[in-house]
Every structure is written in C-alpha cells, then in structure tokens.
Design an enzyme around this catalytic site. Structure first.
Site, mmCIF file in Angstrom:
data_model
loop_
_atom_site.group_PDB
_atom_site.id
_atom_site.type_symbol
_atom_site.label_atom_id
_atom_site.label_comp_id
_atom_site.label_asym_id
_atom_site.label_seq_id
_atom_site.Cartn_x
_atom_site.Cartn_y
_atom_site.Cartn_z
ATOM 1 N N PHE A 1 -31.186 10.490 -31.989
ATOM 2 C CA PHE A 1 -30.117 9.617 -31.496
ATOM 3 C C PHE A 1 -28.818 10.407 -31.334
ATOM 4 C CE2 PHE A 1 -32.872 6.717 -33.993
ATOM 5 C CZ PHE A 1 -33.103 5.725 -33.046
ATOM 6 N N PHE B 1 -30.463 12.061 -36.439
ATOM 7 C CA PHE B 1 -29.255 11.330 -36.032
ATOM 8 C C PHE B 1 -28.108 12.312 -35.795
ATOM 9 C CE2 PHE B 1 -31.553 8.520 -38.957
ATOM 10 C CZ PHE B 1 -31.486 7.276 -38.356
ATOM 11 N N ASP B 2 -27.358 12.091 -34.726
ATOM 12 C CA ASP B 2 -26.027 12.675 -34.617
ATOM 13 C C ASP B 2 -25.129 11.926 -35.604
ATOM 14 O OD1 ASP B 2 -23.718 13.985 -33.639
ATOM 15 O OD2 ASP B 2 -23.398 12.415 -32.145
ATOM 16 N N GLY B 3 -23.957 12.484 -35.893
ATOM 17 C CA GLY B 3 -23.058 11.841 -36.851
ATOM 18 C C GLY B 3 -22.047 10.908 -36.202
#
Length: 361
Positions: A329, A212-214
């Site tokens: 993502f 995941f991106d943040g």
C-alpha cells in the site's frame, strides 16, 4: 437528566437507545439464522458474523483478470458485455491483482480455525461488484474452480457499492476502479486501487505478507504536507521537535491493527515463530532524521510491525522484490509504478496532499 424533561408524555428514544435496539435486533436475526444453519450438515466453515470478522471486500476486477471483458463493456456496451459473460460462464477467469492476497487471507483463516475452531475473529472475504447478477454464474464458477471460500456476494447492477460497504462493516475495500476507491476513502473506509504487477513472481503459500508505506497510509499526511510546502530541511526539523508527539492515524492504520490482533492470537498459542502473518513498513523516510517519531507512534498505538525499512528516498521497488508482499500500500503513484515494474502487486491509497500534487502535475 430530570431537569431537562418537559411535558407529561413518554420520552422519545434517545439515539444511543435506538442503536442498542438495532444491535439487539441484529443479534436476534443472527441467532435465528444460525439455528437454521446449525441443522444443516456441512464441512465448509461458515462465514463469521460481520461484527466479529475482519471483512475484506474485493471487486471482481481486483480478484480476476477482466481486462478483455472491460474492453467489451467500454466499446460495445453493457448488453454485449453481459451476453459475452454468459456465453463464457464455463471459461475460468484468470487471477487478478488481489487473487494471491485473497488466497493468503484464506490460509490465515485455515490456521486460525485449527487453533480456535469456535472463534469468529477471522477474515471474511466479500465479492463487492457493480456487475449485474447475470454475470454471477461465471464469477461463482471461477471462485469454485480455485477453491476460494467467498460466500457473500454483493452485485449492485451498475450502482455504487459504497452503501453496502458500510452495511457489511467493511475493514478493507480493494477495487480496480479508482473513483469508487476515492468515494470509499471519503466515507472513512480503508480502501485502495489495485494494480497488476508487470512480472510474475512467486508468492508465499504459508505466510500473508503485507507491506505499508507510512505517511498518508498508516499515518496522516501531516508530515508530507510540510515536505511538499516547506521542503525537507523544515520537515526534518519538525519531526525531531515532535519526536514524542504521535502522528495522527491514516486510512490503513485500522487494517494494520486488525492484522496485529490476529498475530497475537497465534502468539498466544506459542506460534510466534510460525505466524502466518508478517507486516512491513517500507518508508521513504530517513531513519536518523525522521524515523524515531514513526516507531514511537506505532508504540503509542500498541502496534508492532515485524520489519521497518527506512529508505531515505531510495526507490522502493528493489526492496519490495526481496519482501515479495502479497500487497503493498502506498499513496504516491510513482512508488506504485516503480513497484509494479519489478513485479510487486501494489495498491494505491488516494489520501492526503500527494493526490493534489499528482493531479496537477
């Protein structure tokens, strides 16, 4: 309250009561269906109830490679497309961008069923497609060819699937159609547009790996707004001032939460070192300047991330090659494109201020 009552007739049912009655009716429906199916002998695991499951809805173009079929649809129209699919219904479709992710979900399910045979808290994969029912035979044949367990199909015949996503209590929707994904995000459903990797790489068969991106993915786009509008120095200052204030949640926070719940089921059986789920945070943030707020936010949510990589603006692609996630993502297309080029299957989350800048660029 009694003071608010008026008239002598019976009280109208309150919204909460109506919802409760609806839930009771749904439970009765499930009980009746279960009683029927319990009399049928099968070795296949039955789909869990939607209210217990982590429902992942996948479009046919995300699950399978339908590039040629899409070209026929766009150039020759729907009738020729349906005719082509029917004429080729015994030709197995090749895997699409979500295929390996779905296989990994099913591996997690198999492990869960070993440890918790009567528990319904597991993934339920639904094929959610705007294809016409006439195309269904080819999709079923291909799903059976690969040994996938996808029991629920929703074929909307050209209509938007968004209403069905809500009815299926969808936790994550993956599609190759960016407009439908945008519509789902606006309806509050965690969603992403799937992109095929430019290279073939080997994926783990024993562990679901999700990166995941943040900002604007797990978290809101609050911090990205400051970067875009006021620059990096103001962003660093803002993050340090607000280090102890949790970030608001983003569209994929709920899915990380779902993964965390399943991980804990393995930990409870002393399977932490052999857990078939691993999560990664891959963020362009700098650890020293803006990392503490991210980690404290996750802690405040009661969520663990297995690995956190703070890249301080470095490209994400080379790191993702080492991780080899089944899905990555991100909300920014240049990160998606960089990941794709190096062989990562990436999913674009169209959420937050980055979309405005992407569209006007």
């Amino acid at each position: 309250a009694p003071g608010n009552m008026s008239g002598s007739g019976p009280e109208a049912p309150q919204p909460g009561e109506e919802a409760e009655a609806g839930l009771q009716e749904a439970e009765q429906d499930w009980a009746a269906a279960k009683a029927f199916y319990d009399n049928l002998v099968t070795k296949r695991p039955r789909p869990p109830k939607p209210q217990h499951a982590i429902t992942v809805a996948v479009s046919s173009r995300a699950l399978f490679d339908l590039v040629e079929e899409r070209r026929i649809y766009e150039e020759q129209g729907v009738e020729k497309y349906v005719e082509y699919q029917q004429n080729n219904e015994n030709v197995t479709l090749k895997p699409g961008p979500a295929f390996h992710f779905v296989k990994a979900l099913e591996h997690v399910n198999a492990r869960l069923l070993e440890l918790y045979p009567d528990d319904e808290e597991r993934f339920d994969i639904v094929l959610m497609t705007n294809n016409h029912a006439q195309v269904g035979v080819r999709l079923i044949n291909s799903i059976n060819h690969y040994g996938l367990t996808i029991e629920r199909f929703c074929m909307t015949g050209g209509k938007s699937p968004i209403g069905y996503l809500t009815a299926y209590l969808t936790n994550l929707y993956l599609s190759a159609d960016s407009e439908k994904v945008q519509e789902a995000i606006e309806a509050g459903i965690a969603s992403a547009t799937m992109f095929t990797a430019s290279k073939d790489v080997a994926y783990s068969d024993t562990q679901l790996r999700v990166a995941f991106d943040g900002d604007a993915v797990l978290f809101s786009d609050e911090s990205e707004q400051i970067v875009k509008e006021q620059g990096l120095d103001r962003f660093f200052e803002h993050e340090q001032l607000n280090e102890n204030k949790p970030l608001a949640q983003g569209p994929l926070k709920g899915f990380l939460e779902d993964l965390g719940k399943l991980q804990k089921k393995f930990y409870a059986k002393n399977e932490r070192l052999n857990c078939p789920i691993r999560t990664f945070l891959v963020t362009a943030r700098s650890a020293a300047s803006s990392g503490a707020r991210v980690l404290k936010t996750l802690r405040s949510w009661g969520l663990e991330i297995d690995e956190a990589l703070f890249l301080a603006g470095a490209p994400k692609g080379p790191i993702l090659v080492k991780i080899r996630p089944h899905i990555f993502f991100d909300d920014q297309m240049f990160h998606i494109e960089g990941a794709q080029k190096l062989g990562t299957i990436a999913a674009h989350v169209p959420y937050g201020i980055a979309q405005k800048y992407h569209k006007t660029a």
